[in-house]
Enzyme design. Structure first.
Site, short mmCIF file in Angstrom:
data_model
loop_
_atom_site.label_atom_id
_atom_site.label_comp_id
_atom_site.label_asym_id
_atom_site.label_seq_id
_atom_site.Cartn_x
_atom_site.Cartn_y
_atom_site.Cartn_z
N ARG A 140 34.76 41.33 26.28
CA ARG A 140 33.94 41.69 27.44
C ARG A 140 34.37 43.03 28.02
O ARG A 140 35.56 43.33 28.08
CB ARG A 140 34.07 40.60 28.51
CG ARG A 140 32.87 39.69 28.57
CD ARG A 140 33.11 38.47 29.41
NE ARG A 140 33.50 38.74 30.79
CZ ARG A 140 33.65 37.79 31.72
NH1 ARG A 140 33.41 36.53 31.41
NH2 ARG A 140 34.02 38.09 32.94
N ARG A 171 40.34 36.60 24.89
CA ARG A 171 38.97 36.05 24.90
C ARG A 171 38.01 36.91 24.07
O ARG A 171 38.03 38.13 24.13
CB ARG A 171 38.43 35.98 26.34
CG ARG A 171 36.93 35.58 26.34
CD ARG A 171 36.43 35.19 27.67
NE ARG A 171 36.76 36.14 28.70
CZ ARG A 171 36.67 35.87 29.99
NH1 ARG A 171 36.27 34.68 30.38
NH2 ARG A 171 36.97 36.78 30.89
N ARG A 188 39.75 42.22 39.40
CA ARG A 188 39.03 40.94 39.53
C ARG A 188 39.92 39.88 40.17
O ARG A 188 39.46 39.07 40.96
CB ARG A 188 38.52 40.47 38.16
CG ARG A 188 37.28 41.24 37.71
CD ARG A 188 37.04 41.12 36.22
NE ARG A 188 36.88 39.76 35.77
CZ ARG A 188 37.10 39.36 34.52
NH1 ARG A 188 37.51 40.22 33.60
NH2 ARG A 188 36.92 38.10 34.20
N LYS A 201 36.65 28.29 33.42
CA LYS A 201 35.44 27.73 34.06
C LYS A 201 34.30 27.60 33.04
O LYS A 201 33.68 26.55 32.92
CB LYS A 201 34.97 28.61 35.23
CG LYS A 201 35.99 28.78 36.33
CD LYS A 201 35.46 29.62 37.48
CE LYS A 201 35.17 31.05 37.12
NZ LYS A 201 36.36 31.86 36.74
N ARG A 212 30.89 32.69 45.43
CA ARG A 212 32.11 33.47 45.18
C ARG A 212 32.63 34.14 46.44
O ARG A 212 33.59 34.89 46.38
CB ARG A 212 31.76 34.54 44.16
CG ARG A 212 32.64 34.56 42.97
CD ARG A 212 32.12 35.71 42.13
NE ARG A 212 33.00 36.04 41.09
CZ ARG A 212 32.92 35.51 39.87
NH1 ARG A 212 32.01 34.63 39.56
NH2 ARG A 212 33.76 35.91 38.95
P1 AP5 Z 1 36.74 31.14 30.13
O1 AP5 Z 1 36.22 29.76 30.04
O2 AP5 Z 1 35.91 32.24 29.58
O3 AP5 Z 1 37.22 31.49 31.63
P2 AP5 Z 1 36.38 31.71 32.97
O4 AP5 Z 1 37.09 30.98 34.06
O5 AP5 Z 1 34.94 31.42 32.74
O6 AP5 Z 1 36.66 33.24 33.19
P3 AP5 Z 1 35.65 34.43 33.56
O7 AP5 Z 1 36.43 35.70 33.27
O8 AP5 Z 1 34.33 34.25 32.92
O9 AP5 Z 1 35.54 34.28 35.07
P4 AP5 Z 1 35.06 35.33 36.03
O10 AP5 Z 1 34.90 34.51 37.22
O11 AP5 Z 1 35.97 36.51 36.19
O12 AP5 Z 1 33.79 35.98 35.32
P5 AP5 Z 1 32.23 35.78 35.52
O13 AP5 Z 1 31.58 35.92 34.22
O14 AP5 Z 1 31.99 34.58 36.35
O15 AP5 Z 1 38.18 31.14 29.40
C1 AP5 Z 1 38.95 32.32 29.25
C2 AP5 Z 1 39.62 32.31 27.87
O16 AP5 Z 1 40.59 31.27 27.84
C3 AP5 Z 1 38.66 32.05 26.69
O17 AP5 Z 1 39.03 32.86 25.62
C4 AP5 Z 1 38.90 30.56 26.35
O18 AP5 Z 1 38.70 30.30 24.99
C5 AP5 Z 1 40.35 30.38 26.76
N1 AP5 Z 1 40.65 29.04 27.26
C6 AP5 Z 1 39.89 28.29 28.11
N2 AP5 Z 1 40.50 27.12 28.38
C7 AP5 Z 1 41.68 27.13 27.69
C8 AP5 Z 1 42.75 26.21 27.58
N3 AP5 Z 1 42.75 25.02 28.20
N4 AP5 Z 1 43.81 26.56 26.80
C9 AP5 Z 1 43.83 27.76 26.16
N5 AP5 Z 1 42.84 28.68 26.23
C10 AP5 Z 1 41.77 28.37 26.99
O19 AP5 Z 1 31.89 37.04 36.42
C11 AP5 Z 1 31.97 38.35 35.88
C12 AP5 Z 1 31.52 39.36 36.92
O20 AP5 Z 1 30.15 39.12 37.28
C13 AP5 Z 1 32.28 39.32 38.26
O21 AP5 Z 1 33.48 40.07 38.21
C14 AP5 Z 1 31.23 39.93 39.21
O22 AP5 Z 1 31.18 41.33 39.07
C15 AP5 Z 1 29.91 39.36 38.66
N6 AP5 Z 1 29.56 38.08 39.32
C16 AP5 Z 1 29.45 36.86 38.74
N7 AP5 Z 1 29.13 35.93 39.65
C17 AP5 Z 1 29.04 36.58 40.83
C18 AP5 Z 1 28.76 36.15 42.16
N8 AP5 Z 1 28.53 34.87 42.47
N9 AP5 Z 1 28.77 37.09 43.14
C19 AP5 Z 1 28.99 38.39 42.87
N10 AP5 Z 1 29.27 38.86 41.65
C20 AP5 Z 1 29.30 37.95 40.63
MG MG Z 2 33.20 32.57 32.66
#
Ligand code: AP5
Ligand code: MG
Length: 217
Positions: free
Chosen positions: A161, A127, A172, A13, A88
């Site tokens: 992270r 990552r 997660r 994402k 979410r």
């Molecule tokens: P990346 O782009 O980083 O993936 P992502 O989908 O953004 O994954 P996240 O782990 O950030 O999602 P998340 O939803 O768990 O975390 P968030 O920060 O939102 O890509 C991943 C890896 O793959 C990278 O190394 C990249 O280089 C590689 N990659 C990408 N595309 C590729 C491809 N095509 N081919 C090969 N490799 C590739 O949330 C974290 C925490 O925050 C949550 O757990 C929660 O506690 C809190 N939080 C955030 N938002 C909320 C909310 N709305 N409500 C409540 N709590 C929340």
């Molecule tokens: Mg992310």
């Protein structure tokens, strides 16, 4: 355009959002990045969010919805936005609908990034993100920085992270299935969902997403 990106942790994402936001000239709004910025600045919001994030749980809605709406109020989001990681759960989706309705605007699309779970685990395991800006994302194998351990964009230190360790990732993923997946049906009822197969190279996935938005090359 007003777009929501959904998909499991590690689906790509944040990676896609960076390119799509640039192509579409709209701000990339990631609630995860907003929380991480608060954590690194040591704000009360960051202190509150950290324990939930480290455990792989959602930060409570009262905190998250207010923070997301405050961000949407900023002037750069007036003409459109790309939401990454918000909403979410159903409560957040309903709150966003209410907020947008109050402004007389609506979402244009919800892009659902579809990636098999074994690939998600590989993506998360490798990552590395930047300490200065968690939106600068790399991968030890798939998307290497030019210099190991150093961010190509701003020179910040790259690190793993805190919530990318195995147990937390499992939690997660569980939370994604139980809390977040239901919003896909909620948005399907509004005919907003476009499923994007998100295996393949980063730029291929970006192209598929742009095409799905009617902005393909
Ligand atoms: P990346 O782009 O980083 O993936 P992502 O989908 O953004 O994954 P996240 O782990 O950030 O999602 P998340 O939803 O768990 O975390 P968030 O920060 O939102 O890509 C991943 C890896 O793959 C990278 O190394 C990249 O280089 C590689 N990659 C990408 N595309 C590729 C491809 N095509 N081919 C090969 N490799 C590739 O949330 C974290 C925490 O925050 C949550 O757990 C929660 O506690 C809190 N939080 C955030 N938002 C909320 C909310 N709305 N409500 C409540 N709590 C929340
Ligand atoms: Mg992310």
């Amino acid at each position: 355009m007003r777009i929501v990106l959904v998909g499991p942790p590690g689906a790509g994402k944040g990676t896609q959002a960076a390119y799509l936001a640039k192509n579409l000239q709209i701000p990339h709004i990631s609630t995860g990045d907003l929380f991480r910025a608060n954590i690194s600045q040591g704000t009360p919001l960051g202190v509150q969010a950290k324990s939930y994030m480290d455990a792989g749980n959602l930060v409570p809605d009262e905190v998250t919805i207010g923070m997301a709406e405050d961000r949407l109020e900023q002037s750069d989001a007036a003409g459109g936005f790309l939401l990454d990681g918000f909403p979410r759960n159903l409560k957040q989706a309903e709150a966003l609908d209410g907020y947008l309705k109050g402004k007389g605007i609506a979402l244009d699309a919800v892009l659902d990034l579809e990636v098999p779970e074994d690939e998600v685990v590989k993506r998360i395991a490798g990552r590395r993100i930047c300490r200065k800006n968690s939106a600068h994302v790399f991968h030890a194998e798939y998307s290497k920085p030019k210099t190991e351990g150093v961010c190509d964009v701003c020179g910040g230190e790259l690190y793993q992270r805190d919530d990318d360790h195995e147990d937390t990732v499992r939690k997660r993923l569980e939370v994604y299935h139980s809390e977040t997946e239901p919003i896909i049906d909620y948005y399907k009822d509004q005919e907003l969902v476009v499923t994007i197969p998100a295996l393949g190279k980063v730029d291929e996935v970006t192209q598929r997403s742009m095409t799905a938005l009617g902005r393909g090359a």
